[in-house]
Design a protein around this motif. Structure first.
Motif, PDB file in Angstrom:
ATOM      1  N   GLU A 157      18.783  47.402  39.232  1.00 40.64           N
ATOM      2  CA  GLU A 157      18.914  46.713  37.955  1.00 40.64           C
ATOM      3  C   GLU A 157      19.652  45.385  38.117  1.00 40.64           C
ATOM      4  O   GLU A 157      19.301  44.388  37.478  1.00 40.64           O
ATOM      5  N   ALA A 158      20.666  45.370  38.965  1.00 40.49           N
ATOM      6  CA  ALA A 158      21.403  44.122  39.207  1.00 40.49           C
ATOM      7  C   ALA A 158      20.495  43.084  39.863  1.00 40.49           C
ATOM      8  O   ALA A 158      20.523  41.896  39.507  1.00 40.49           O
ATOM      9  N   LEU A 159      19.656  43.527  40.805  1.00 39.01           N
ATOM     10  CA  LEU A 159      18.733  42.599  41.453  1.00 39.01           C
ATOM     11  C   LEU A 159      17.655  42.132  40.482  1.00 39.01           C
ATOM     12  O   LEU A 159      17.217  40.971  40.524  1.00 39.01           O
ATOM     13  N   ALA A 160      17.211  43.036  39.597  1.00 44.35           N
ATOM     14  CA  ALA A 160      16.209  42.634  38.610  1.00 44.35           C
ATOM     15  C   ALA A 160      16.777  41.561  37.673  1.00 44.35           C
ATOM     16  O   ALA A 160      16.082  40.599  37.322  1.00 44.35           O
ATOM     17  N   ALA A 161      18.045  41.722  37.284  1.00 43.78           N
ATOM     18  CA  ALA A 161      18.680  40.717  36.428  1.00 43.78           C
ATOM     19  C   ALA A 161      18.817  39.387  37.161  1.00 43.78           C
ATOM     20  O   ALA A 161      18.598  38.311  36.585  1.00 43.78           O
ATOM     21  N   LEU A 162      19.171  39.448  38.455  1.00 41.14           N
ATOM     22  CA  LEU A 162      19.289  38.228  39.249  1.00 41.14           C
ATOM     23  C   LEU A 162      17.925  37.562  39.410  1.00 41.14           C
ATOM     24  O   LEU A 162      17.816  36.323  39.342  1.00 41.14           O
ATOM     25  N   ALA A 163      16.883  38.339  39.602  1.00 42.01           N
ATOM     26  CA  ALA A 163      15.538  37.780  39.716  1.00 42.01           C
ATOM     27  C   ALA A 163      15.150  37.038  38.445  1.00 42.01           C
ATOM     28  O   ALA A 163      14.555  35.953  38.488  1.00 42.01           O
ATOM     29  N   GLU A 164      15.501  37.614  37.303  1.00 45.70           N
ATOM     30  CA  GLU A 164      15.206  36.950  36.032  1.00 45.70           C
ATOM     31  C   GLU A 164      15.978  35.639  35.900  1.00 45.70           C
ATOM     32  O   GLU A 164      15.441  34.620  35.436  1.00 45.70           O
ATOM     33  N   GLU A 165      17.220  35.639  36.327  1.00 50.69           N
ATOM     34  CA  GLU A 165      18.022  34.412  36.292  1.00 50.69           C
ATOM     35  C   GLU A 165      17.428  33.342  37.203  1.00 50.69           C
ATOM     36  O   GLU A 165      17.397  32.158  36.852  1.00 50.69           O
ATOM     37  N   LEU A 166      16.963  33.747  38.375  1.00 51.61           N
ATOM     38  CA  LEU A 166      16.352  32.797  39.297  1.00 51.61           C
ATOM     39  C   LEU A 166      15.071  32.200  38.708  1.00 51.61           C
ATOM     40  O   LEU A 166      14.809  31.003  38.822  1.00 51.61           O
ATOM     41  N   ARG A 167      14.264  33.032  38.060  1.00 52.60           N
ATOM     42  CA  ARG A 167      13.035  32.529  37.443  1.00 52.60           C
ATOM     43  C   ARG A 167      13.327  31.556  36.308  1.00 52.60           C
ATOM     44  O   ARG A 167      12.565  30.616  36.069  1.00 52.60           O
ATOM     45  N   ASN A 168      14.443  31.768  35.620  1.00 56.91           N
ATOM     46  CA  ASN A 168      14.786  30.920  34.476  1.00 56.91           C
ATOM     47  C   ASN A 168      15.611  29.691  34.854  1.00 56.91           C
ATOM     48  O   ASN A 168      15.853  28.833  33.997  1.00 56.91           O
ATOM     49  N   ALA A 169      16.040  29.619  36.105  1.00 56.80           N
ATOM     50  CA  ALA A 169      16.864  28.470  36.530  1.00 56.80           C
ATOM     51  C   ALA A 169      16.011  27.207  36.592  1.00 56.80           C
ATOM     52  O   ALA A 169      14.816  27.253  36.891  1.00 56.80           O
ATOM     53  N   HIS A 170      16.631  26.080  36.314  1.00 55.58           N
ATOM     54  CA  HIS A 170      15.935  24.797  36.441  1.00 55.58           C
ATOM     55  C   HIS A 170      15.817  24.385  37.906  1.00 55.58           C
ATOM     56  O   HIS A 170      14.812  23.809  38.313  1.00 55.58           O
ATOM     57  N   TYR A 171      16.871  24.679  38.686  1.00 55.10           N
ATOM     58  CA  TYR A 171      16.861  24.290  40.110  1.00 55.10           C
ATOM     59  C   TYR A 171      17.747  25.283  40.862  1.00 55.10           C
ATOM     60  O   TYR A 171      18.967  25.133  40.906  1.00 55.10           O
ATOM     61  N   ALA A 172      17.129  26.304  41.426  1.00 54.37           N
ATOM     62  CA  ALA A 172      17.866  27.301  42.204  1.00 54.37           C
ATOM     63  C   ALA A 172      17.896  26.886  43.665  1.00 54.37           C
ATOM     64  O   ALA A 172      16.940  26.300  44.182  1.00 54.37           O
ATOM     65  N   VAL A 173      18.999  27.200  44.341  1.00 50.04           N
ATOM     66  CA  VAL A 173      19.160  26.897  45.764  1.00 50.04           C
ATOM     67  C   VAL A 173      19.694  28.137  46.471  1.00 50.04           C
ATOM     68  O   VAL A 173      20.608  28.796  45.966  1.00 50.04           O
ATOM     69  N   VAL A 174      19.122  28.460  47.623  1.00 50.13           N
ATOM     70  CA  VAL A 174      19.593  29.574  48.445  1.00 50.13           C
ATOM     71  C   VAL A 174      20.204  28.988  49.713  1.00 50.13           C
ATOM     72  O   VAL A 174      19.571  28.170  50.396  1.00 50.13           O
TER      73      VAL A 174
END
Length: 411
Positions: free
Chosen positions: A229-246
């Protein structure tokens, strides 16, 4: 007593982050850095007003000319030299390549392990990388994989997250996937929301995260110790980010090549609907610049060999540890820091930082000056985009690597 001279906007060439806002005090031949400065830069910039060590041949004091002559004789009869260390500025790197062309030899940087772990991912799939300026000004969600990198790059998050970015909004988030952020990191990220997901298996966590970003639910309740569930929430945040960086430091990760591969795949999936990039960490002692120069000069990166008029590359066979098994001469070059050479039974020619402590006396020792302290030079920042000019802070009494190598090669 000498007057104290204050020099501002000094560039630092040690870790690859490319900080260029240091303030340094110079008193005669003494050098000391003032804030803002990380502990590593403060240590490596500091100089006392003491006499520099002199060249030695077989443990005996020698002139620089005598040391160069002795080094040339050793190289002239060498069967398989290894030119290693390579902690040098761009002029020193060019001279090292000239030395390999003259005498033959393998060329490798002592910190190349992380670089080649990243190369393994880039060669398989390519990647969409970003720059320090893009992270500073656009990134609204930063995913940090592995250990807290501020232990190695003391001002990293200060550089990543300025108080007033040009384009990113106020709600910037940093997610640590691995070890917890330390006090220094949290202090530099005071203006951002910081989240930590503990895992000792970032590869598994990243693989599941990539699957979730792609819109599929992998079977299982946790991945690498992180709840689904924590990873699913993080995945949603990444999809909604304007500019994500790893970002990650492959050199400190046991599965650094796999982390790079999973991070690259994750960014590829994000770029279908939004904007994202990878920012691999590295750059110690101008490794990026040295690697660039070999590509320009030889057509191959580090871990390449020059024999006659031909060069060849093998990322495994020509790594320092493997190449030492076949080498009969080690030319060890480290100008930025007192990095000692690895254990080696053959002959050793050391062009070394004056504070280097050796387990075994080199056959030839030529102390060299430090770029950005004793002489001017140029280095590349870790993102490969910007080259930084380093200025001399005091009058040099030691040769640069380029000068020392030239005496060996041209005598």
């Amino acid at each position: 007593m000498a007057d104290v001279q204050t020099i501002e906007n000094v560039a630092c060439g040690f870790c690859g982050l490319g900080c260029d806002d240091l303030t340094v005090e110079v008193e005669g031949r003494q050098v000391r850095a003032k804030a803002p400065v990380c502990p590593e830069a403060a240590r490596l910039l500091r100089r006392l007003d003491t006499a520099d060590p002199v060249a030695r041949v077989a443990g005996e004091t020698a002139s620089e000319t005598e040391a160069a002559d002795a080094a040339r004789q050793i190289l002239a009869s060498a069967r398989a030299p290894l030119i290693g260390g390579l902690g040098v500025d761009m002029a020193g790197a060019g001279a090292a390549v000239d030395l390999a062309i003259r005498f033959g030899g393998v060329l490798d940087h002592y910190a190349s392990e992380g670089l080649f772990r990243n190369y393994a991912a880039a060669q398989r799939t390519g990647w969409l990388s970003t720059t320090l300026a893009e992270v500073r000004n656009r990134c609204d969600l930063l995913l940090v994989v592995g250990d807290d990198p501020s232990a190695t790059w003391g001002r990293l998050f200060e550089r990543f997250f300025p108080a007033t970015p040009l384009f990113a909004g106020a709600n910037r988030r940093v997610v640590f996937l691995g070890a917890a952020p330390g006090e220094k990191a949290r202090g530099q990220l005071a203006g951002a929301q910081v989240v930590h997901h503990a895992t000792e298996d970032p590869v598994a966590a990243l693989e599941a995260l990539g699957t979730l970003v792609a819109g599929r639910r992998p079977p299982g309740e946790s991945f690498g110790g992180v709840g689904a569930e924590a990873l699913a929430a993080l995945a949603e945040e990444l999809r909604n980010a304007h500019y994500a960086v790893v970002t990650w430091n492959a050199a400190d990760l046991a599965d650094g090549d796999l982390v790079a591969t999973r991070a690259t795949a994750l960014v590829d999936r994000l770029n279908v609907t939004t904007r994202a990039g990878v920012f691999p960490l590295g750059g110690r002692d101008n490794i990026i610049g040295v690697n660039q120069l070999l590509l320009w000069r030889l057509g191959y990166p580090l871990r390449s060999a020059v024999r006659g008029q031909a060069s060849s590359h093998d990322g495994t066979l020509f790594a320092t540890e493997a190449a030492l098994a076949d080498a009969d001469v080690l030319v060890w070059i480290s100008a930025f820091r007192p990095e000692p050479p690895p254990a080696f039974a053959g002959k050793v020619i050391a062009l070394a930082h004056p504070e280097t402590v050796f387990d075994k006396e080199p056959d030839v020792l030529i102390p060299v000056g430090t770029p950005g302290v004793d002489h001017a030079g140029t280095v590349f920042r870790m993102d490969s985009i910007v080259s930084l000019p380093l200025g001399a802070l005091r009058v040099a009494t030691l040769p640069s690597v380029a000068e020392a190598v030239r005496r060996i090669a041209e005598g």
